[in-house]
Design a protein around this motif. Structure first.
Motif, PDB file in Angstrom:
ATOM      1  N   UNK A 199      64.300  11.344  29.993  1.00 40.92           N
ATOM      2  CA  UNK A 199      65.447  11.047  29.125  1.00 40.92           C
ATOM      3  C   UNK A 199      66.763  11.270  29.865  1.00 40.92           C
ATOM      4  N   UNK A 200      66.830  12.345  30.625  1.00 37.29           N
ATOM      5  CA  UNK A 200      68.080  12.665  31.335  1.00 37.29           C
ATOM      6  C   UNK A 200      68.323  11.665  32.464  1.00 37.29           C
ATOM      7  N   UNK A 201      67.274  11.353  33.224  1.00 37.58           N
ATOM      8  CA  UNK A 201      67.459  10.476  34.385  1.00 37.58           C
ATOM      9  C   UNK A 201      67.774   9.049  33.962  1.00 37.58           C
ATOM     10  N   UNK A 202      67.400   8.678  32.756  1.00 40.79           N
ATOM     11  CA  UNK A 202      67.674   7.321  32.290  1.00 40.79           C
ATOM     12  C   UNK A 202      68.860   7.269  31.330  1.00 40.79           C
ATOM     13  N   UNK A 203      69.587   8.348  31.284  1.00 40.60           N
ATOM     14  CA  UNK A 203      70.746   8.394  30.389  1.00 40.60           C
ATOM     15  C   UNK A 203      71.997   8.060  31.193  1.00 40.60           C
ATOM     16  N   UNK A 204      72.778   7.142  30.682  1.00 43.60           N
ATOM     17  CA  UNK A 204      74.014   6.796  31.367  1.00 43.60           C
ATOM     18  C   UNK A 204      75.106   7.802  31.034  1.00 43.60           C
ATOM     19  N   UNK A 205      76.054   7.908  31.945  1.00 40.58           N
ATOM     20  CA  UNK A 205      77.095   8.908  31.765  1.00 40.58           C
ATOM     21  C   UNK A 205      78.145   8.484  30.752  1.00 40.58           C
ATOM     22  N   UNK A 206      78.041   7.243  30.257  1.00 39.98           N
ATOM     23  CA  UNK A 206      78.941   6.812  29.193  1.00 39.98           C
ATOM     24  C   UNK A 206      78.399   7.244  27.832  1.00 39.98           C
ATOM     25  N   UNK A 207      77.140   7.647  27.779  1.00 34.88           N
ATOM     26  CA  UNK A 207      76.517   8.031  26.512  1.00 34.88           C
ATOM     27  C   UNK A 207      77.157   9.295  25.965  1.00 34.88           C
ATOM     28  N   UNK A 208      77.512   9.282  24.722  1.00 34.10           N
ATOM     29  CA  UNK A 208      78.115  10.468  24.109  1.00 34.10           C
ATOM     30  C   UNK A 208      77.317  10.933  22.894  1.00 34.10           C
ATOM     31  N   UNK A 209      76.220  10.279  22.623  1.00 35.18           N
ATOM     32  CA  UNK A 209      75.415  10.711  21.491  1.00 35.18           C
ATOM     33  C   UNK A 209      74.516  11.868  21.925  1.00 35.18           C
ATOM     34  N   UNK A 210      73.896  12.504  20.949  1.00 36.17           N
ATOM     35  CA  UNK A 210      73.043  13.643  21.240  1.00 36.17           C
ATOM     36  C   UNK A 210      71.805  13.208  22.005  1.00 36.17           C
ATOM     37  N   UNK A 211      71.386  14.081  22.900  1.00 33.55           N
ATOM     38  CA  UNK A 211      70.129  13.834  23.597  1.00 33.55           C
ATOM     39  C   UNK A 211      69.000  14.227  22.650  1.00 33.55           C
ATOM     40  N   UNK A 212      68.277  13.261  22.203  1.00 35.48           N
ATOM     41  CA  UNK A 212      67.216  13.545  21.240  1.00 35.48           C
ATOM     42  C   UNK A 212      65.884  13.451  21.949  1.00 35.48           C
ATOM     43  N   UNK A 213      65.141  14.529  21.877  1.00 37.83           N
ATOM     44  CA  UNK A 213      63.839  14.566  22.540  1.00 37.83           C
ATOM     45  C   UNK A 213      62.760  14.470  21.475  1.00 37.83           C
ATOM     46  N   UNK A 214      62.081  13.373  21.478  1.00 37.88           N
ATOM     47  CA  UNK A 214      61.017  13.182  20.496  1.00 37.88           C
ATOM     48  C   UNK A 214      59.674  13.151  21.206  1.00 37.88           C
ATOM     49  N   UNK A 215      58.638  13.288  20.454  1.00 38.55           N
ATOM     50  CA  UNK A 215      57.298  13.308  21.036  1.00 38.55           C
ATOM     51  C   UNK A 215      56.753  11.911  21.221  1.00 38.55           C
ATOM     52  N   UNK A 216      55.649  11.836  21.917  1.00 44.72           N
ATOM     53  CA  UNK A 216      54.966  10.561  22.071  1.00 44.72           C
ATOM     54  C   UNK A 216      53.531  10.745  21.593  1.00 44.72           C
ATOM     55  N   UNK A 217      52.819   9.680  21.486  1.00 40.30           N
ATOM     56  CA  UNK A 217      51.502   9.768  20.858  1.00 40.30           C
ATOM     57  C   UNK A 217      50.361   9.457  21.818  1.00 40.30           C
ATOM     58  N   UNK A 218      50.610   9.557  23.104  1.00 37.57           N
ATOM     59  CA  UNK A 218      49.535   9.259  24.055  1.00 37.57           C
ATOM     60  C   UNK A 218      49.444  10.347  25.116  1.00 37.57           C
ATOM     61  N   UNK A 219      48.259  10.613  25.544  1.00 33.22           N
ATOM     62  CA  UNK A 219      48.074  11.556  26.633  1.00 33.22           C
ATOM     63  C   UNK A 219      48.181  10.817  27.950  1.00 33.22           C
TER      64      UNK A 219
END
Lengths: 476, 460
Positions: free
Chosen positions: A403-423
């Motif tokens: 999430x961090x590495x693919x986040x642009x520096x123009x982004x000002x919204x909250x970093x939301x960490x959600x789960x995924x459904x696959x192993x």
């Protein structure tokens, strides 16, 4: 001769100029707001390699009185050949005039030879009302590129593209908030196409940015590996006198040490996240949000986390077989091969059986009491005996990194960490699985890790990150 | 030599620990600058050079010899040496115990010497293999404390081996000294004895083989067949033979050289080897140190600054406003369409217009703006409470051109004219979103003109 180009990011107010600069300069400190006139002065953001400038981006205020400027220019120009000179004369004459402060700020770099990056908002309808400012820009005679940024949800980029093509050499779509790193590099290459002399420095810059991107991933893997080893091997200790030990119940002591152990693990995970964010130049991520937000129940130690980020029994069994087999192979080596590989086989079977039967049990570290001398005793809690714990930490760390590495520096919204459904870890190759499993085992048994084991773990985590990234970007 | 390598390793690890709190960007810049400067001077960029470079800016530091982790190992070495001296003397005194009733059995002395040699070799093998049979001892000595011994921990087998060899050397030297003193001050009688059915020839062969290293240097220290034959004794006979008493003492050169060659010399050589091995392992650890790899990567990789650390503009503007949306007027006496705004779309509910509808701003010229202002002025001048509707595109932010237009309007229109700014949404079927209206409210607030208001509800 200094051939480092300068690019002035210009346009109508509030069309995302600062967002474009923030993303391209990877600077999350640039103020971005849905308010015209947020930028009142030009700001330079040079890209340097060992102190040598390869190019400079200039963030500028938006046009405030374009028609009045154009009227002045037309009144002072005789032919097309003196237009650039007339623009320079305008800036010279109005430098101290507060009414044209913004125009002078944005036109100054252009009169000094900067390329034009004209930004429009592709989510609002095209309007011919902007043609005055486009005409002024064309009068400067500088190489120009138009960027169609999308601030809102609607898309009018096709009509914009057709109209902008009449005024600018190159027209590109670029979503400053959601653009991928590859699109970022493609755009820089396009900047280099505006002028032959600019191609080489831009190509060099793209090369350095790509190389650093790879290094950042390797560094992130090393950071995760270090944190993982520390968390897996962490023991919470407390020194007690005999009387203190007699006074406190065993359950209360376990509770106290367990809470401290949990707190430490949470803090360590937070430290890892901060380090990864700093690595990717997200210095203000935490300031924008008081702390990383997790969905309800998505705590490091929740059963939900385990379900999301843990691995299957089959995965643990195969990884356990590999790790056991490596240990068993040591016995074969001691017997100079006369055991014909029996050691490796038996070791593998023991490792696999252990992983199969105990892999899905959420085992927490037990309390241990030991003498310390002089009437003191030491109570220790940890290291964690549950192998799944390591996979939970690893899964969350890799997810956060993505999430961090693919986040642009123009982004000002909250970093939301959600789960995924696959192993997703089950796609990891066998040697990498075994490297991870071996380290977990050694940590669990409080054995020291040599640098080779840590390097193998780092490489395995790097592979896991690539797999996760691929899985997220190309979902099945 | 090993001391220097150990100091270098420890100093390097200390520096890495100090660097942990630093930002990666700072470390990269610092180390890359160092590498570039050294390369420009044609000098090397080894860890030693790097540490010296960093130390140069910190002023004088404590000498590596004062490192408490190394001092602790010096104490251990001293302890082993003292123990060796004591045990060596006692062992030799025990071996040379002679009260005149029997003989000092050479077989026992040879066995003890050979055990010593085997122990010395085993110590070296365990150090080479990295075993730590004495791990319990290092734990007892609290060497694995949290005081930053991580750099030395992988070297414990080699450090312990060196301490053991030093102890063994002291053992051998004190044993040798004790032997020489006893030979001088006492009348010792050596002989050989064994239960095995071995003849004098066999023992002679063994003794000659053992004496091979020095037989050419000191012939008296190599026994003859006659000496061997004459000095065998049996306990059953009470040790009495018709042997020349001088022959019982003739073995002392052999015993001295045996001890020297198989106890002292191996320990000396292996101590020297242990030092070299320790130096090699410390160097190897440094070579393979993850911190060194990271350091070299920082030195080799150009520093890239994208402008990410510049913070000229860090404060976002204050977006709060006290201005509120006002209800739109039922009737407008004139309408201005600003910068292409067009309210005449199907489905829009607009106020009635009783006067001129003029265009200004955007693609219109400044002269057009002036004509529009005058047209409106002519119409609203006679009115008591003129209401002018000014339609704008809600999504286009208000600029200074509009402010100029309003300023001119104030000079041309009656002072009490109310100017109703009505932002239009891009989609005629919906009202403008709040974030678009907010910029117009703040614009009206900045005008400081109570006659300029923002009206809501220009939608379906």
């Amino acid at each position: 001769m200094n051939t480092a180009p300068t690019f002035a990011v210009v346009g109508h107010p509030n069309k995302g100029k600062s967002s474009v600069v923030a993303t391209l300069s990877q600077n999350d400190a640039i103020a971005i707001a849905l308010e015209p006139g947020t930028t009142r002065h030009r700001h330079q953001y040079p890209l340097t390699v060992d102190g040598r400038v390869l190019y400079t981006l200039v963030d500028t205020p938006g046009f405030q009185r374009p028609r009045r400027v154009l009227e002045w220019l037309r009144a002072h120009s005789l032919s097309a050949s003196d237009r650039a000179e007339t623009v320079a004369a305008f800036v010279q004459q109005h430098r101290d005039d507060p009414r044209f402060h913004d125009e002078c700020e944005l036109l100054s770099p252009l009169t000094e030879g900067a390329g034009i990056i004209y930004v429009v908002d592709g989510s609002v309808p095209y309007s011919a009302e902007h043609e005055a400012e486009m005409t002024i820009l064309r009068w400067t005679g500088q190489p120009s590129l138009a960027l169609i940024n999308s601030i809102g949800g609607d898309d009018y980029s096709d009509t914009w593209q057709a109209a902008l093509g009449q005024f600018f050499q190159v027209v590109r779509k670029f979503d400053a908030v959601r653009a991928t790193f590859e699109q970022h590099l493609t755009l820089l290459n396009a900047f280099g196409q505006l002028e032959p002399a600019w191609e080489a420095p831009l190509r060099e810059a793209v090369g350095h940015l790509s190389a650093r991107r790879q290094q950042q991933q390797q560094h992130a893997a090393a950071l995760i590996a270090t944190a993982l080893v520390e968390m897996m091997a962490w023991r919470e200790q407390k020194t007690l006198t005999e009387s203190q030990l007699a006074e406190s119940s065993r359950d209360a002591l376990i509770e106290q040490l367990r809470n401290r152990w949990f707190d430490h693990q949470r803090r360590r995970e937070q430290r890892l996240r901060t380090a990864v964010e700093q690595l990717y130049q997200h210095h203000h991520l935490q300031r924008q949000e008081t702390e990383l937000h997790w969905h309800s129940g998505d705590d490091l130690f929740s059963e939900d986390s385990r379900q999301l980020w843990g691995v299957s029994r089959g995965y643990l069994t195969t990884a356990g077989f590999g790790a056991g087999a490596i240990g068993g192979a040591g016995l074969d080596a001691l017997t100079l091969g006369t055991s014909l590989g029996t050691g490796a086989l038996v070791g593998g079977l023991i490792g696999a059986a252990g992983s199969y039967f105990y892999g899905d049990k959420l085992q927490f570290p037990a309390l241990r009491l030991g003498p310390l001398g002089r009437g003191l005793k030491t109570a220790s809690f940890g290291p964690v005996q549950d192998r799944q714990f390591g996979y939970v930490v690893l899964g969350r760390a890799v997810h956060h990194w993505f999430e961090v590495s693919n986040r642009n520096h123009a982004g000002r919204d909250q970093l939301r960490l959600t789960g995924t459904d696959r192993h997703w870890l089950e796609q990891l190759d066998r040697p990498s699985r075994q490297s991870i499993q071996r380290v977990f085992e050694r940590c669990r048994k409080q054995q020291t890790l040599d640098s080779a084991a840590v390097q193998n773990l780092t490489a395995a985590i790097g592979a896991a990150m690539s797999i996760y990234s691929n899985w997220r970007l190309n979902p099945p | 030599m090993p001391h220097r390598a150990l100091s270098l390793l420890l100093t390097f690890e200390d520096q890495l620990r100090r660097d942990e709190a630093q930002s990666p960007a700072f470390l990269h810049r610092r180390d890359r600058n160092f590498a570039l400067a050294r390369q420009a001077e044609g000098k090397t960029t080894e860890v030693r050079d790097w540490l010296a470079h960093l130390q140069r800016f910190n002023g004088p530091e404590s000498k590596p010899a004062n490192d408490r982790r190394l001092i602790r190992w010096q104490h251990i070495n001293a302890g082993f040496a003292l123990l060796g001296l004591l045990l060596g003397s006692l062992t030799m005194a025990g071996l040379m115990f002679y009260d005149g009733r029997g003989r000092i059995n050479l077989t026992v002395i040879i066995a003890v010497v050979l055990v010593q040699a085997v122990l010395a070799v085993f110590t070296t093998v365990q150090a080479l293999a990295g075993w730590q049979p004495w791990r319990w001892l290092t734990r007892q000595l609290a060497l694995a404390d949290a005081g930053g011994t991580s750099g030395l921990r992988p070297l414990h087998p080699q450090l312990m081996a060196r301490a053991a060899h030093l102890g063994g050397l002291c053992f051998g030297l004190s044993g040798l000294a004790t032997l020489l003193v006893l030979v001088t001050v006492k009348d010792l009688a050596f002989g050989w004895s064994t239960t095995l059915n071995a003849g004098a020839e066999s023992f002679y062969s063994l003794a000659r083989a053992l004496a091979w290293p020095w037989h050419a240097l000191w012939a008296e220290a190599a026994p003859t067949l006659e000496l061997v034959s004459q000095t065998r004794f049996y306990r059953a006979t009470g040790g009495y033979h018709h042997t020349d008493p001088q022959l019982w003492g003739a073995w002392w050169p052999f015993v001295t050289m045996l001890w020297f060659a198989y106890v002292v010399v191996p320990r000396l050589l292996l101590l020297w080897f242990a030092g070299g091995h320790l130096h090699y392992r410390a160097g190897q650890l440094l070579q393979r140190h993850p911190g060194r790899m990271a350091l070299y990567e920082r030195m080799a990789t150009p520093t890239l600054d994208t402008g990410s650390t510049r913070e000229e503009v860090t404060t976002a503007p204050d977006l709060a406003t006290a201005t509120r949306l006002r209800p739109r007027p039922a009737t407008c006496h004139a309408v201005v369409l600003w910068a292409g705004a067009d309210p005449r779309s199907p489905g829009r509910a607009l106020p009635d217009s009783q006067g001129p509808v003029v265009s200004a701003g955007g693609a219109a010229s400044l002269a057009d703006d002036h004509h529009a202002l005058q047209a409106v002025a002519r119409h609203v001048h006679p009115l008591a409470h003129p209401e002018v509707g000014l339609f704008t595109r809600a999504w286009e932010p208000p600029t200074a051109e509009l402010a100029d237009f309003l300023e001119q309007a104030r000079t041309l229109w009656p002072k009490h004219t109310r100017i109703n700014l009505m932002p239009l949404a891009a989609d005629p079927s919906t009202p403008p979103p709040p974030h678009q209206l907010a910029q117009w409210l703040r614009f009206a607030e900045r005008q400081r003109d109570p006659g300029v208001i923002i009206c809501a509800g220009v939608g379906p």
